[in-house]
Design a protein around this motif. Structure first.
Motif, short mmCIF file in Angstrom:
data_model
loop_
_atom_site.label_atom_id
_atom_site.label_comp_id
_atom_site.label_asym_id
_atom_site.label_seq_id
_atom_site.Cartn_x
_atom_site.Cartn_y
_atom_site.Cartn_z
N MET A 1 39.49 31.03 94.83
CA MET A 1 39.05 32.42 94.99
C MET A 1 40.21 33.35 94.67
N PRO A 2 40.03 34.31 93.74
CA PRO A 2 41.12 35.23 93.40
C PRO A 2 41.56 36.05 94.60
N LEU A 3 42.83 36.47 94.56
CA LEU A 3 43.39 37.23 95.67
C LEU A 3 42.68 38.56 95.84
N GLU A 4 42.34 39.23 94.71
CA GLU A 4 41.70 40.53 94.82
C GLU A 4 40.38 40.43 95.57
N TYR A 5 39.58 39.42 95.20
CA TYR A 5 38.29 39.26 95.87
C TYR A 5 38.47 38.89 97.33
N ALA A 6 39.47 38.04 97.59
CA ALA A 6 39.71 37.64 98.98
C ALA A 6 40.10 38.84 99.82
N LEU A 7 40.95 39.72 99.27
CA LEU A 7 41.36 40.90 100.02
C LEU A 7 40.19 41.85 100.24
N GLN A 8 39.33 42.00 99.21
CA GLN A 8 38.15 42.82 99.38
C GLN A 8 37.22 42.22 100.43
N PHE A 9 37.08 40.93 100.37
CA PHE A 9 36.18 40.24 101.29
C PHE A 9 36.64 40.38 102.72
N ARG A 10 37.95 40.39 102.93
CA ARG A 10 38.50 40.52 104.28
C ARG A 10 38.53 41.97 104.74
N CYS A 326 28.90 41.45 89.76
CA CYS A 326 27.90 42.34 89.20
C CYS A 326 26.49 41.80 89.36
N ASP A 327 26.36 40.73 90.11
CA ASP A 327 25.05 40.15 90.35
C ASP A 327 24.25 41.01 91.31
N GLU A 328 22.94 40.88 91.26
CA GLU A 328 22.08 41.69 92.13
C GLU A 328 22.30 41.38 93.61
N PHE A 329 22.82 40.19 93.91
CA PHE A 329 23.03 39.82 95.31
C PHE A 329 24.42 40.20 95.81
N TYR A 330 25.20 40.87 94.96
CA TYR A 330 26.58 41.19 95.35
C TYR A 330 26.63 42.07 96.59
N GLU A 331 25.88 43.15 96.56
CA GLU A 331 25.93 44.09 97.68
C GLU A 331 25.45 43.45 98.97
N SER A 332 24.40 42.64 98.87
CA SER A 332 23.89 42.01 100.09
C SER A 332 24.91 41.03 100.65
N ARG A 333 25.62 40.31 99.77
CA ARG A 333 26.64 39.39 100.27
C ARG A 333 27.79 40.15 100.92
N ILE A 334 28.20 41.27 100.28
CA ILE A 334 29.28 42.07 100.85
C ILE A 334 28.85 42.67 102.19
N GLU A 335 27.62 43.19 102.23
CA GLU A 335 27.13 43.78 103.48
C GLU A 335 27.05 42.73 104.58
N ASN A 336 26.58 41.55 104.22
CA ASN A 336 26.50 40.48 105.21
C ASN A 336 27.89 40.07 105.69
N ALA A 337 28.85 40.03 104.73
CA ALA A 337 30.22 39.69 105.11
C ALA A 337 30.81 40.75 106.02
N LYS A 338 30.56 42.03 105.68
CA LYS A 338 31.07 43.11 106.53
C LYS A 338 30.43 43.07 107.91
N SER A 340 29.17 40.41 109.35
CA SER A 340 29.71 39.26 110.05
C SER A 340 31.12 39.53 110.58
N LEU A 341 31.93 40.21 109.73
CA LEU A 341 33.28 40.54 110.15
C LEU A 341 33.26 41.51 111.33
N ALA A 342 32.36 42.50 111.27
CA ALA A 342 32.25 43.45 112.38
C ALA A 342 31.81 42.76 113.67
N ASP A 343 30.85 41.84 113.53
CA ASP A 343 30.39 41.10 114.71
C ASP A 343 31.51 40.24 115.28
N ASP A 344 32.30 39.61 114.36
CA ASP A 344 33.41 38.79 114.81
C ASP A 344 34.47 39.64 115.50
N MET A 345 34.77 40.81 114.93
CA MET A 345 35.74 41.71 115.55
C MET A 345 35.24 42.21 116.90
N GLN A 346 33.95 42.50 116.99
CA GLN A 346 33.38 42.95 118.25
C GLN A 346 33.46 41.85 119.30
#
Length: 410
Positions: A1-10, A326-338, A340-346
């Motif tokens: 996984m590229p560093l840029e994507y990993a940093l965005q994902f986190r 640029c896939d149609e599922f990109y935003e949903s994956r990012i939103e789900n990751a965010k 999940s991250l928010a739930d984990d932080m909470q």
């Protein structure tokens, strides 16, 4: 996984998404600018390029598929090639034919993909492979075009946008095994619309009972058909869903009904009108296919079926997840990751808060215990001081008495 994507994902460098714009600010116009004409410009420009719509017709021979297509588009699209025997077709053929239809300045490039030979063989195990291979081949061709110089031009869309599956009007209380297997295999690859062919061979009661049996089997075998499973605009399909599966009639002949020429069929007992909703669901199917959901069928093919194929092909080639940004599922994956991250932080915040409260209570208990110990020690010291004071007073009294007695002797 590229560093840029990993940093965005986190979440360290949040990405608004591939199609999202930065925040905008509202500004009021002092005079009309002509912005209201933009939709008119878009409509005018959209008429310059023809629309592409590809429809596949599948069903056993003798169900009137050719006649139905001619009736549906009010044009002689295909010619009758005569009946086929079991020995005439050794395998299923794929026969695409493109027609150009024009109405009020709008051009539709209609491709009808016929599948002669389907269900005509004694061994039907290989009936599905040519159809599935053709659908996948069009997806692969579109994917290759996206990866080449054609991406900068208008890519010709040969993907199958709708598959009309004609069901034999047996009147039984279930689908045939061939129908179930085909629908299960194809419903995840293309927009499948089930149709009961030659509805004039069934009575109204038989047609209603057959529809209920088909819907029951679709739910039982988890067969997702259009528009129930994929349509985005629910408001346009609520009235149409109650006619599914559509029981239709096709006819190239015009008959006289009350002095008016209409498409239909004449029998000794009377006549059947194609566009009479009391006789068939033809008008409702045409409403779904052309007038209300043609564009949605094209968009669903892009956003659901083609996106799934594209994602699977990219992953199979070992490409990183960032390639799918640029896939149609990109935003949903990012939103789900965010999310999940928010739930984990909470959750971690709640755990830290509980740990802090526990430690504060533990510290308070320790301080209370020490305070009680100090209070007890202070009490003991006060008692000792009081005892020493009394002893000192007693010794002082004794001393004073001794001094007084001594003075008296003198």
């Amino acid at each position: 996984m590229p560093l840029e994507y990993a940093l965005q994902f986190r979440g360290r460098f949040p990405d608004p998404g591939p199609w999202k714009l930065p925040r905008s600010f509202t500004a009021r116009l002092s005079e009309p600018l002509g912005i209201s004409e933009l939709p008119v410009q878009r409509v005018r420009n959209s008429k310059r390029r023809p629309y592409a719509f590809n429809i596949m017709v599948v069903g056993e021979s003798g169900l009137g598929k050719t006649t139905f297509m001619n009736t549906l588009f009010n044009a002689p699209l295909t010619e009758d090639r005569g009946p086929k025997t079991l020995s005439a077709s050794k395998t299923v053929a794929i026969d695409p034919t493109t027609y150009e239809l024009t109405e009020d300045g709008v051009t539709l490039q209609l491709t009808v993909v016929d599948t002669p030979g389907f269900g005509d063989q004694l061994n039907r195990e290989t009936n599905f492979e040519p159809i599935m291979d053709y659908i996948d081949a069009q997806y692969e061709r579109y994917l290759q075009a996206e990866s080449s110089q054609e991406m900068r031009r208008n890519i010709r869309d040969n993907r199958v946008h709708a598959l009309l599956y004609f069901i034999t009007p047996t009147g039984d209380n279930r689908l045939k095994d061939l129908d179930i297997e085909f629908l299960q295999r194809l419903c995840t690859k293309v927009n499948v619309i089930p149709i009961i062919a030659k509805a004039d061979t069934l009575t109204a009661e038989e047609s209603a009972a057959f529809k209920k049996a088909i819907l029951r089997d679709l739910e039982k075998y988890d067969i997702r058909v259009y528009p129930t499973a994929h349509a985005e605009d629910r408001e346009n399909i609520v009235d149409l869903e109650r006619y599914m599966p559509f029981a239709v009639i096709g006819s190239d002949d015009l008959i006289d009904v009350g002095g008016k020429k209409v498409r239909g069929r004449s029998y000794r007992w009377g006549h059947v009108e194609v566009e009479n909703d009391k006789h068939s669901d033809f008008v409702h199917l045409r409403e779904l296919l052309i007038r209300s959901n043609l564009q949605d069928l094209i968009e669903t093919t892009q956003t659901v079926h083609y996106s799934q194929y594209r994602s699977s092909q990219i992953r199979d080639k070992g490409r990183p997840e960032s390639f799918l940004a640029c896939d149609e599922f990109y935003e949903s994956r990012i939103e789900n990751a965010k999310r999940s991250l928010a739930d984990d932080m909470q959750r971690k915040e709640d755990e830290m808060r509980q740990m802090f409260v526990a430690r504060v209570r533990e510290k308070e208990a320790d301080l209370r215990e020490r305070e009680e110990g100090l209070a007890m020690k202070r009490q003991q010291m006060m008692e000792e001081l009081e005892k020493m004071r009394r002893n000192l007073e007693a010794e002082e009294n004794t001393y004073n008495e001794m001094v007084k007695a001594r003075n008296m002797k003198k």
